[in-house]
Design a protein around this motif. Structure first.
Motif, short mmCIF file in Angstrom:
data_model
loop_
_atom_site.label_atom_id
_atom_site.label_comp_id
_atom_site.label_asym_id
_atom_site.label_seq_id
_atom_site.Cartn_x
_atom_site.Cartn_y
_atom_site.Cartn_z
N ALA A 1 -39.66 -7.35 -8.68
CA ALA A 1 -39.67 -8.57 -7.86
C ALA A 1 -40.95 -8.64 -7.03
O ALA A 1 -41.56 -7.61 -6.70
N VAL A 2 -41.36 -9.85 -6.71
CA VAL A 2 -42.52 -10.09 -5.85
C VAL A 2 -42.03 -10.78 -4.59
O VAL A 2 -41.35 -11.81 -4.66
N SER A 3 -42.36 -10.22 -3.45
CA SER A 3 -41.92 -10.80 -2.18
C SER A 3 -42.95 -11.80 -1.69
O SER A 3 -44.15 -11.67 -1.92
N SER A 4 -42.46 -12.84 -1.00
CA SER A 4 -43.34 -13.88 -0.49
C SER A 4 -42.61 -14.63 0.61
O SER A 4 -41.38 -14.70 0.63
N ASP A 5 -43.39 -15.20 1.54
CA ASP A 5 -42.80 -16.02 2.60
C ASP A 5 -42.73 -17.50 2.21
O ASP A 5 -42.28 -18.32 3.00
N VAL A 6 -43.17 -17.82 1.01
CA VAL A 6 -43.19 -19.22 0.57
C VAL A 6 -41.77 -19.70 0.30
O VAL A 6 -40.98 -19.00 -0.35
N ASP A 7 -41.43 -20.87 0.80
CA ASP A 7 -40.11 -21.46 0.57
C ASP A 7 -40.05 -21.99 -0.86
O ASP A 7 -40.84 -22.86 -1.24
N ALA A 8 -39.11 -21.46 -1.64
CA ALA A 8 -39.05 -21.83 -3.06
C ALA A 8 -38.73 -23.31 -3.25
O ALA A 8 -39.30 -23.97 -4.14
N ASP A 9 -37.83 -23.86 -2.44
CA ASP A 9 -37.50 -25.27 -2.58
C ASP A 9 -38.66 -26.16 -2.15
O ASP A 9 -38.92 -27.21 -2.75
N GLY A 10 -39.37 -25.74 -1.10
CA GLY A 10 -40.54 -26.50 -0.68
C GLY A 10 -41.64 -26.47 -1.74
O GLY A 10 -42.30 -27.49 -1.99
N GLN A 11 -41.84 -25.30 -2.36
CA GLN A 11 -42.81 -25.19 -3.44
C GLN A 11 -42.43 -26.11 -4.59
O GLN A 11 -43.28 -26.81 -5.16
N ALA A 12 -41.14 -26.12 -4.94
CA ALA A 12 -40.67 -26.98 -6.04
C ALA A 12 -40.89 -28.45 -5.71
O ALA A 12 -41.31 -29.23 -6.57
N ALA A 13 -40.61 -28.82 -4.48
CA ALA A 13 -40.77 -30.22 -4.08
C ALA A 13 -42.23 -30.66 -4.20
O ALA A 13 -42.52 -31.78 -4.65
N GLY A 14 -43.15 -29.80 -3.80
CA GLY A 14 -44.57 -30.13 -3.90
C GLY A 14 -45.01 -30.33 -5.34
O GLY A 14 -45.77 -31.26 -5.65
N ILE A 15 -44.56 -29.45 -6.24
CA ILE A 15 -44.92 -29.59 -7.64
C ILE A 15 -44.24 -30.81 -8.26
O ILE A 15 -44.84 -31.53 -9.07
N ALA A 16 -42.99 -31.07 -7.85
CA ALA A 16 -42.29 -32.27 -8.34
C ALA A 16 -43.04 -33.52 -7.92
O ALA A 16 -43.18 -34.48 -8.70
#
Length: 269
Positions: free
Chosen positions: A130-145
């Protein structure tokens, strides 16, 4: 295979979804499959092109209703999902499957079919860490969407869709998506792997076409060794990715398509 509590039928009498706390644009419910009409709707599909902001709008109400957003590209030769030969019968439950077991099985099959040609000339290497990150997965998805909904999108005609699913990773199994049919005919297996990628890399299924899955990645590999381990998973999940990339080794594929990449596109021929 929809969830035990499918709120999509309520949209037949309430197209705007106001009783569910939603405010939907005009759209329709789809239930056509390869086996014929499914007893319940599989997804709601907007009539018009998606617009930036639609993905993240009304997030709280959608979650409460058990509805998961995804962009559906209806601009290809197969049109909307009613022409995709969805297959909902006899699917496995993703929660009953293990990603390592499923990918190892496909790796072994490919090793046999390709007579031990690289990269399948070695035993299955196992899952990447696994890779740890502070990035919000849903926020990242929304930006790409939002980017895929805009005028410069490579999607031909993306539309917002809602799927009744336990989680985002279950979108393929919930609608019986058959885009990987020649490689894996059980969408439950695909969702099992997507659940694992969600846990380890913060992925989200952002868009689907008749034969593509577009994923956002909140925590992509940050070293080449990590990326190569993930590339092996990609090769087992969708070997066409490696064939199409023209990068002959896992290291080359990893460097160009995995390392630090915030979007993964899996395309089955």
């Amino acid at each position: 295979m929809v969830t035990d509590t499918n709120n999509l039928p309520r949209l037949a009498a309430d197209p705007s979804g106001r009783t569910l706390g939603l405010d939907l644009p005009p759209g329709r419910l789809l239930n056509e499959t390869y086996q014929g009409p499914w007893p319940e709707p599989l997804l709601w599909l907007a009539d018009g092109r998606a617009a930036p902001g639609q993905w993240s709008a009304q997030r709280t109400a959608r979650r409460a209703a058990g509805l998961v957003p995804v962009l559906v590209d209806v601009g290809g030769p197969s049109g909307d999902p009613e022409g995709w030969d969805l297959m909902c019968g006899n699917l496995s439950y993703p929660e009953d499957l293990g990603a390592d077991e499923m990918l190892s099985h496909h790796w072994g099959e490919l090793r046999e079919k390709r007579s031990g040609a690289a990269p399948f000339d070695v035993p299955w290497p196992g899952l990447a860490g696994a890779v740890s990150s502070d990035v919000d997965a849903d926020g990242q998805a929304a930006g790409i969407a939002d980017a895929l909904s805009g005028g410069g999108s490579w999607l031909e005609e993306p539309r917002l869709a809602l799927v009744s699913a336990e989680c985002n990773a279950d979108i393929p199994s919930s609608i019986g998506w058959a885009g990987a049919l020649h490689h894996e005919d059980d969408a439950g297996v695909l969702s099992a792997v997507l659940r694992s990628w969600d846990e380890r890399f913060g992925t989200r299924v952002v868009a689907i076409t008749a034969n593509r899955l577009v994923l956002s990645v909140a925590s992509p590999p940050t070293t080449l060794d990590q990326a190569v381990a993930v590339a092996a998973e990609h090769a087992a999940f969708c070997p066409d990715d490696l064939d199409r990339s023209r990068h002959g080794t896992l290291e080359e594929y990893a460097d160009h398509h995995v390392l630090g990449r915030r979007t993964w596109v899996h395309h089955w021929d």
